[in-house]
Scaffold this motif. Structure first.
Motif, PDB file in Angstrom:
ATOM      1  N   ILE A  30       0.832  -1.209   0.000  1.00 28.51           N
ATOM      2  CA  ILE A  30       0.000   0.000   0.000  1.00 28.51           C
ATOM      3  C   ILE A  30       0.864   1.256   0.000  1.00 28.51           C
ATOM      4  O   ILE A  30       0.556   2.256  -0.669  1.00 28.51           O
ATOM      5  CB  ILE A  30      -0.950  -0.015   1.215  1.00 28.51           C
ATOM      6  N   PHE A  31       1.987   1.210   0.733  1.00 26.19           N
ATOM      7  CA  PHE A  31       2.882   2.368   0.811  1.00 26.19           C
ATOM      8  C   PHE A  31       3.832   2.455  -0.376  1.00 26.19           C
ATOM      9  O   PHE A  31       4.539   3.461  -0.518  1.00 26.19           O
ATOM     10  CB  PHE A  31       3.699   2.300   2.104  1.00 26.19           C
ATOM     11  N   GLY A  32       3.877   1.423  -1.213  1.00 29.76           N
ATOM     12  CA  GLY A  32       4.817   1.429  -2.326  1.00 29.76           C
ATOM     13  C   GLY A  32       6.239   1.139  -1.899  1.00 29.76           C
ATOM     14  O   GLY A  32       7.196   1.611  -2.532  1.00 29.76           O
ATOM     15  N   ILE A  33       6.406   0.354  -0.824  1.00 28.32           N
ATOM     16  CA  ILE A  33       7.728  -0.009  -0.302  1.00 28.32           C
ATOM     17  C   ILE A  33       7.999  -1.466  -0.664  1.00 28.32           C
ATOM     18  O   ILE A  33       7.135  -2.325  -0.517  1.00 28.32           O
ATOM     19  CB  ILE A  33       7.798   0.185   1.225  1.00 28.32           C
ATOM     20  N   HIS A  34       9.209  -1.725  -1.129  1.00 25.69           N
ATOM     21  CA  HIS A  34       9.588  -3.108  -1.419  1.00 25.69           C
ATOM     22  C   HIS A  34       9.674  -3.894  -0.112  1.00 25.69           C
ATOM     23  O   HIS A  34      10.390  -3.500   0.811  1.00 25.69           O
ATOM     24  CB  HIS A  34      10.917  -3.155  -2.160  1.00 25.69           C
ATOM     25  N   PHE A  35       8.968  -5.003  -0.029  1.00 19.00           N
ATOM     26  CA  PHE A  35       8.920  -5.791   1.208  1.00 19.00           C
ATOM     27  C   PHE A  35      10.086  -6.764   1.257  1.00 19.00           C
ATOM     28  O   PHE A  35      10.438  -7.406   0.265  1.00 19.00           O
ATOM     29  CB  PHE A  35       7.606  -6.578   1.301  1.00 19.00           C
ATOM     30  N   SER A  36      10.685  -6.866   2.416  1.00 14.44           N
ATOM     31  CA  SER A  36      11.677  -7.904   2.702  1.00 14.44           C
ATOM     32  C   SER A  36      11.519  -8.291   4.167  1.00 14.44           C
ATOM     33  O   SER A  36      11.376  -7.421   5.033  1.00 14.44           O
ATOM     34  CB  SER A  36      13.100  -7.410   2.426  1.00 14.44           C
ATOM     35  N   ARG A  37      11.528  -9.570   4.418  1.00 11.63           N
ATOM     36  CA  ARG A  37      11.339 -10.039   5.796  1.00 11.63           C
ATOM     37  C   ARG A  37      12.503  -9.573   6.673  1.00 11.63           C
ATOM     38  O   ARG A  37      13.663  -9.663   6.257  1.00 11.63           O
ATOM     39  CB  ARG A  37      11.265 -11.564   5.819  1.00 11.63           C
ATOM     40  N   PRO A  38      12.232  -9.054   7.863  1.00 13.04           N
ATOM     41  CA  PRO A  38      13.327  -8.621   8.747  1.00 13.04           C
ATOM     42  C   PRO A  38      14.299  -9.757   9.026  1.00 13.04           C
ATOM     43  O   PRO A  38      13.908 -10.821   9.502  1.00 13.04           O
ATOM     44  CB  PRO A  38      12.590  -8.181  10.023  1.00 13.04           C
ATOM     45  N   GLU A  39      15.561  -9.508   8.701  1.00 13.51           N
ATOM     46  CA  GLU A  39      16.595 -10.512   8.879  1.00 13.51           C
ATOM     47  C   GLU A  39      17.256 -10.370  10.243  1.00 13.51           C
ATOM     48  O   GLU A  39      17.072  -9.376  10.943  1.00 13.51           O
ATOM     49  CB  GLU A  39      17.644 -10.403   7.769  1.00 13.51           C
ATOM     50  N   CYS A  40      18.056 -11.376  10.575  1.00 12.85           N
ATOM     51  CA  CYS A  40      18.787 -11.369  11.840  1.00 12.85           C
ATOM     52  C   CYS A  40      20.267 -11.151  11.543  1.00 12.85           C
ATOM     53  O   CYS A  40      20.817 -11.741  10.612  1.00 12.85           O
ATOM     54  CB  CYS A  40      18.582 -12.689  12.585  1.00 12.85           C
ATOM     55  N   TYR A  41      20.915 -10.293  12.323  1.00  8.76           N
ATOM     56  CA  TYR A  41      22.347 -10.077  12.146  1.00  8.76           C
ATOM     57  C   TYR A  41      23.126 -11.229  12.765  1.00  8.76           C
ATOM     58  O   TYR A  41      22.610 -11.990  13.587  1.00  8.76           O
ATOM     59  CB  TYR A  41      22.764  -8.747  12.770  1.00  8.76           C
ATOM     60  N   ILE A  42      24.381 -11.354  12.375  1.00  8.04           N
ATOM     61  CA  ILE A  42      25.242 -12.441  12.864  1.00  8.04           C
ATOM     62  C   ILE A  42      26.144 -11.875  13.961  1.00  8.04           C
ATOM     63  O   ILE A  42      26.951 -10.975  13.695  1.00  8.04           O
ATOM     64  CB  ILE A  42      26.086 -13.013  11.715  1.00  8.04           C
ATOM     65  N   PRO A  43      26.041 -12.359  15.196  1.00  8.85           N
ATOM     66  CA  PRO A  43      26.811 -11.748  16.290  1.00  8.85           C
ATOM     67  C   PRO A  43      28.325 -11.787  16.078  1.00  8.85           C
ATOM     68  O   PRO A  43      29.021 -10.824  16.395  1.00  8.85           O
ATOM     69  CB  PRO A  43      26.389 -12.576  17.516  1.00  8.85           C
ATOM     70  N   HIS A  44      28.875 -12.905  15.564  1.00  9.28           N
ATOM     71  CA  HIS A  44      30.328 -12.976  15.390  1.00  9.28           C
ATOM     72  C   HIS A  44      30.783 -12.300  14.106  1.00  9.28           C
ATOM     73  O   HIS A  44      31.991 -12.239  13.848  1.00  9.28           O
ATOM     74  CB  HIS A  44      30.800 -14.438  15.414  1.00  9.28           C
ATOM     75  N   ARG A  45      29.874 -11.825  13.291  1.00 11.59           N
ATOM     76  CA  ARG A  45      30.182 -10.941  12.155  1.00 11.59           C
ATOM     77  C   ARG A  45      29.336  -9.693  12.357  1.00 11.59           C
ATOM     78  O   ARG A  45      28.353  -9.448  11.679  1.00 11.59           O
ATOM     79  CB  ARG A  45      29.863 -11.628  10.820  1.00 11.59           C
ATOM     80  N   TRP A  46      29.754  -8.885  13.330  1.00 11.50           N
ATOM     81  CA  TRP A  46      28.856  -7.910  13.910  1.00 11.50           C
ATOM     82  C   TRP A  46      28.474  -6.804  12.933  1.00 11.50           C
ATOM     83  O   TRP A  46      27.408  -6.196  13.067  1.00 11.50           O
ATOM     84  CB  TRP A  46      29.495  -7.292  15.156  1.00 11.50           C
ATOM     85  N   LEU A  47      29.311  -6.514  11.952  1.00 10.74           N
ATOM     86  CA  LEU A  47      28.984  -5.446  11.006  1.00 10.74           C
ATOM     87  C   LEU A  47      27.780  -5.778  10.136  1.00 10.74           C
ATOM     88  O   LEU A  47      27.294  -4.912   9.410  1.00 10.74           O
ATOM     89  CB  LEU A  47      30.190  -5.144  10.127  1.00 10.74           C
ATOM     90  N   SER A  48      27.300  -7.026  10.204  1.00  9.06           N
ATOM     91  CA  SER A  48      26.061  -7.353   9.500  1.00  9.06           C
ATOM     92  C   SER A  48      24.872  -6.590  10.071  1.00  9.06           C
ATOM     93  O   SER A  48      23.816  -6.513   9.429  1.00  9.06           O
ATOM     94  CB  SER A  48      25.789  -8.860   9.574  1.00  9.06           C
ATOM     95  N   VAL A  49      25.038  -6.015  11.275  1.00  3.42           N
ATOM     96  CA  VAL A  49      23.966  -5.208  11.855  1.00  3.42           C
ATOM     97  C   VAL A  49      23.701  -3.967  11.010  1.00  3.42           C
ATOM     98  O   VAL A  49      22.582  -3.420  11.029  1.00  3.42           O
ATOM     99  CB  VAL A  49      24.329  -4.815  13.306  1.00  3.42           C
ATOM    100  N   LEU A  50      24.696  -3.524  10.237  1.00  2.00           N
ATOM    101  CA  LEU A  50      24.495  -2.355   9.371  1.00  2.00           C
ATOM    102  C   LEU A  50      23.462  -2.643   8.298  1.00  2.00           C
ATOM    103  O   LEU A  50      22.557  -1.830   8.067  1.00  2.00           O
ATOM    104  CB  LEU A  50      25.828  -1.951   8.737  1.00  2.00           C
ATOM    105  N   ASP A  51      23.571  -3.799   7.631  1.00  2.00           N
ATOM    106  CA  ASP A  51      22.629  -4.125   6.563  1.00  2.00           C
ATOM    107  C   ASP A  51      21.202  -4.250   7.095  1.00  2.00           C
ATOM    108  O   ASP A  51      20.242  -3.765   6.478  1.00  2.00           O
ATOM    109  CB  ASP A  51      23.040  -5.429   5.881  1.00  2.00           C
TER     110      ASP A  51
END
Length: 323
Positions: free
Chosen positions: A79-100
């Motif tokens: 409805i908002f015109g936003i591309h949907f993607s399921r919320p992912e989980c970051y990897i704790p031992h590869r912590w910079l994945s929290v940025l994505d």
């Protein structure tokens, strides 16, 4: 070389065995710089007390195991015109994945606010009605879209009665961070999105298949310079506080402050020496060597806090000028 015990163990690590049996001249150049950068970036964000990280984990759990929740969020995004993607989980031992994951949450922020508005109490819905109306107006949602969103709110509200206690507590935590304290959450999300990309660039550069050793020095220099700027800002903030209660090492901050004061005092002494009339003349080799020796002695005395020695050296300089 990786930083795991198999590779860098002090007794049975691969590096230790190579030095003992094959190449004793092998240099120890520390572990994997990319892994160290993950750990240092995680340490940088420790003062936030996992406010963003816990939100990302709750969003991932909330939509991973429930198809109804995922479908509802997908419909609001459409409805908002936003591309949907399921919320992912970051990897704790590869912590910079929290940025994505943080960037994805920022991109879908309006849809998340609209979605979790359904789980508020009637009193809270009246309080945050203006925020929802502002989002609908910004996204230019017309009558049919607004009617469908209201239907989704009713459906989600009816399903919430069948949630487990853990699911209900998770909704409470998410609503607190998305609606009740949204300014704090957005501030930290934008901080992550502004600070971490440079560190992520370093990791992606040296995790590629192509050899990049020729860029290691320059890129490492830029990263260290970037981190030192952050340390300088944190030290200034610590000095400006009225109390000494802080997670920062107080003794370390005092040493840094004293060293900076010593450096400024040394610069003042050098400026005073440069203002003397002796420097306006062309010095001979002997006078220049004598002057350099006196300045070096004055620098070492300043570092050791020997005030008496400094005064005597100054007198000696004055006598040499008279002669």
């Amino acid at each position: 070389m990786e930083s795991c015990a198999v590779m860098r163990g002090s007794k049975n690590g691969l590096g230790k065995k190579i030095r003992d049996h094959r190449a004793p001249q092998l240099l120890d150049i520390d572990g994997d710089s990319c892994h160290h950068l993950h750990n240092s970036s995680k340490k940088l964000c420790c003062p936030f007390e996992r406010w963003v990280e816990s939100l990302l984990s709750d969003l991932h759990t909330d939509h991973k195991w429930s198809a109804d929740m995922k479908d509802g969020l997908r419909e609001i995004c459409s409805i908002f015109g936003i591309h949907f993607s399921r919320p992912e989980c970051y990897i704790p031992h590869r912590w910079l994945s929290v940025l994505d994951v943080s960037l994805e949450v920022l991109r879908m922020w309006d849809a998340l606010v609209m979605f979790y508005y359904a789980f508020l109490s009637n009193e809270d819905k009246c309080t945050y009605k203006d925020i929802v109306s502002a989002i609908l107006q910004k996204r230019k949602v017309q009558g049919t879209g607004r009617a469908r969103i209201k239907e989704l709110w009713k459906e989600l509200g009816n399903r919430s009665k069948n949630f487990t206690n853990e699911g209900k507590m998770r909704k409470v935590r998410i609503c607190k961070k998305v609606l009740f304290e949204d300014k704090k959450t957005l501030l930290e999300l934008h901080f992550y999105s502004a600070v971490l990309p440079m560190l992520k660039h370093y990791v992606l550069l040296f995790q590629s298949k192509d050899p990049k050793v020729h860029k290691l020095h320059d890129e490492s220099y830029q990263v260290v310079k970037y981190n030192l700027k952050a340390m300088q800002v944190s030290a200034i903030q610590h000095y400006s506080r009225k109390t000494k209660e802080s997670p920062v090492n107080v003794q370390l901050c005092r040493n840094v402050k004293r060293s900076s004061q010593r450096y400024r005092a040394l610069l003042r002494d050098k400026e005073e020496l440069n203002k003397r009339p002796y420097h306006s003349e062309k010095p001979t080799a002997g006078k220049k060597m004598a002057k350099d020796a006196i300045v070096a002695a004055a620098v070492s005395a300043r570092r050791k806090f020997q005030k008496k020695r400094v005064e005597s050296l100054k007198k000696l300089v004055q006598e040499s000028y008279k002669n």
